[in-house]
Scaffold this motif. Structure first.
Motif, PDB file in Angstrom:
ATOM      1  N   LEU A 109       0.655  -1.252  -0.020  1.00  0.00           N
ATOM      2  CA  LEU A 109      -0.049   0.032   0.058  1.00  0.00           C
ATOM      3  C   LEU A 109       0.804   1.049   0.214  1.00  0.00           C
ATOM      4  O   LEU A 109       0.464   2.145  -0.721  1.00  0.00           O
ATOM      5  N   ASP A 110       2.163   1.283   0.732  1.00  0.00           N
ATOM      6  CA  ASP A 110       3.007   2.423   0.756  1.00  0.00           C
ATOM      7  C   ASP A 110       3.515   2.617  -0.585  1.00  0.00           C
ATOM      8  O   ASP A 110       3.698   3.918  -0.904  1.00  0.00           O
ATOM      9  N   THR A 111       3.921   1.459  -1.190  1.00  0.00           N
ATOM     10  CA  THR A 111       4.460   1.731  -2.487  1.00  0.00           C
ATOM     11  C   THR A 111       3.411   2.471  -3.658  1.00  0.00           C
ATOM     12  O   THR A 111       3.740   3.111  -4.137  1.00  0.00           O
ATOM     13  N   PHE A 112       2.214   1.780  -3.493  1.00  0.00           N
ATOM     14  CA  PHE A 112       1.112   2.596  -4.220  1.00  0.00           C
ATOM     15  C   PHE A 112       0.883   3.904  -3.942  1.00  0.00           C
ATOM     16  O   PHE A 112       0.668   4.829  -4.798  1.00  0.00           O
ATOM     17  N   ALA A 113       0.741   4.264  -2.611  1.00  0.00           N
ATOM     18  CA  ALA A 113       0.839   5.774  -2.187  1.00  0.00           C
ATOM     19  C   ALA A 113       1.652   6.505  -2.651  1.00  0.00           C
ATOM     20  O   ALA A 113       1.349   7.723  -3.113  1.00  0.00           O
ATOM     21  N   ASP A 114       2.963   6.065  -2.587  1.00  0.00           N
ATOM     22  CA  ASP A 114       4.120   6.717  -3.128  1.00  0.00           C
ATOM     23  C   ASP A 114       4.033   7.051  -4.623  1.00  0.00           C
ATOM     24  O   ASP A 114       4.417   8.084  -5.125  1.00  0.00           O
TER      25      ASP A 114
ATOM     26  N   GLY B 131      -9.608   1.953  -2.907  1.00  0.00           N
ATOM     27  CA  GLY B 131      -9.940   2.515  -1.796  1.00  0.00           C
ATOM     28  C   GLY B 131      -9.112   2.179  -0.430  1.00  0.00           C
ATOM     29  O   GLY B 131      -9.227   2.843   0.595  1.00  0.00           O
ATOM     30  N   PHE B 132      -8.296   1.303  -0.830  1.00  0.00           N
ATOM     31  CA  PHE B 132      -7.090   0.809   0.381  1.00  0.00           C
ATOM     32  C   PHE B 132      -6.086   1.742   0.272  1.00  0.00           C
ATOM     33  O   PHE B 132      -5.271   2.277   1.459  1.00  0.00           O
ATOM     34  N   SER B 133      -5.506   2.226  -1.054  1.00  0.00           N
ATOM     35  CA  SER B 133      -4.282   2.999  -0.989  1.00  0.00           C
ATOM     36  C   SER B 133      -4.552   4.526  -1.150  1.00  0.00           C
ATOM     37  O   SER B 133      -3.818   5.185  -0.489  1.00  0.00           O
ATOM     38  N   ALA B 134      -5.628   5.033  -1.827  1.00  0.00           N
ATOM     39  CA  ALA B 134      -5.899   6.558  -1.802  1.00  0.00           C
ATOM     40  C   ALA B 134      -5.918   7.101  -0.869  1.00  0.00           C
ATOM     41  O   ALA B 134      -5.424   8.448  -0.503  1.00  0.00           O
ATOM     42  N   PRO B 135      -6.553   6.482   0.330  1.00  0.00           N
ATOM     43  CA  PRO B 135      -6.409   7.472   1.645  1.00  0.00           C
ATOM     44  C   PRO B 135      -5.193   7.778   1.913  1.00  0.00           C
ATOM     45  O   PRO B 135      -4.984   8.751   2.748  1.00  0.00           O
ATOM     46  N   LEU B 136      -4.008   6.884   2.031  1.00  0.00           N
ATOM     47  CA  LEU B 136      -2.682   7.187   2.300  1.00  0.00           C
ATOM     48  C   LEU B 136      -2.185   8.275   1.780  1.00  0.00           C
ATOM     49  O   LEU B 136      -1.269   8.922   2.423  1.00  0.00           O
ATOM     50  N   VAL B 137      -2.671   8.732   0.659  1.00  0.00           N
ATOM     51  CA  VAL B 137      -2.036   9.838  -0.193  1.00  0.00           C
ATOM     52  C   VAL B 137      -2.616  10.870   0.643  1.00  0.00           C
ATOM     53  O   VAL B 137      -1.754  12.115   0.573  1.00  0.00           O
TER      54      VAL B 137
END
Length: 244
Positions: free
Chosen positions: A44-49, A76-82
């Motif tokens: 997920l962090d890789t995607f957010a980055d 929905g799992f990765s976008a909120p990390l942005v």
């Protein structure tokens, strides 16, 4: 002008948005799309980055335009990390999974009751509730045939396995205005199911849109209208039918 950042779901390809992009640009907005990393170890962090980097490349470091993230399905799992990395004006969940703190994407299905909801909707619409998942039936049932054939002819490896094993890392939902757009004919994440999940997990009411799970391919004009809250966002009743 608003910058719309369109994050694809499990398919991971920017191509998913290609019919929506001109609709938003024609209305004077900037659009950022990206292919998500295909590395099997990506989490997920890789995607957010990757999403954050794509935004910086497209908008520049000093852009003051409001930033709206649109997250399709698994995004929905990765976008909120942005939202922890950049000042986001609005987060839009489009036919999306809504995670809970510490929950993995692999656990999400049973914890939310998605298999039971999918089967119940199949029964209600005259289909076999025991049928195995089928891309054509569950995802592409309302997508134009030529787009369906093109999409299914591509070699796509699917999302990295690491995404489904990593616990969602946030302690709670980011403090960003959030909307939940949900297709009335979504066979994979049915409307009634999504209403319950949005209410229980976010305290939000779903905004109904026409189309199935892949609304950006099947109903791009209507989706753009809902994203922009324009007057033509009301659905054409003749188009809001499920194709059994």
């Amino acid at each position: 002008m608003t910058s719309y950042v369109l994050v694809p779901g499990a398919d991971g390809r920017a191509w998913y948005w290609h019919r929506l992009v001109p609709e938003l640009r024609a209305r004077g907005h900037q659009v950022v799309t990206l292919d998500l990393p295909a590395d099997p170890a990506a989490d997920l962090d890789t995607f957010a980055d990757a999403i954050t980097a794509a935004i910086h490349r497209s908008r520049g470091e000093q852009s003051c335009d409001p930033l709206v993230l649109v997250a399709q399905s698994l995004a929905g799992f990765s976008a909120p990390l942005v939202c922890e990395r950049l000042p986001v004006a609005e987060l839009v969940l489009l036919n999306a999974m809504v995670p809970a703190p510490g929950e993995t994407a692999g656990q999400w299905w049973e914890r939310t009751g998605q298999p039971q909801a999918r089967a119940a909707y199949a029964t209600a619409t005259g289909r076999d509730p025991q049928a195995e998942f089928d891309l054509r039936v569950d995802f592409f049932h309302d997508v134009p045939d030529e787009l369906t054939e093109y999409a299914l002819a591509q070699e796509v490896g699917g999302p990295p396995a690491a995404l489904f094993a990593q616990p969602w890392p946030l302690d709670g939902w980011p403090e960003v205005p959030t909307r939940v757009l949900q297709g009335r004919e979504d066979r994979f994440l049915p409307l009634a199911f999504q209403r319950r999940v949005a209410r229980e997990r976010l305290g939000l009411t779903v905004e109904e849109i026409p189309g199935g799970h892949l609304a950006a391919l099947s109903r791009p004009r209507e989706l753009a209208a809902h994203l922009l809250r324009t007057d033509d966002a009301s659905d054409d009743a003749a188009g809001a039918v499920d194709h059994h």
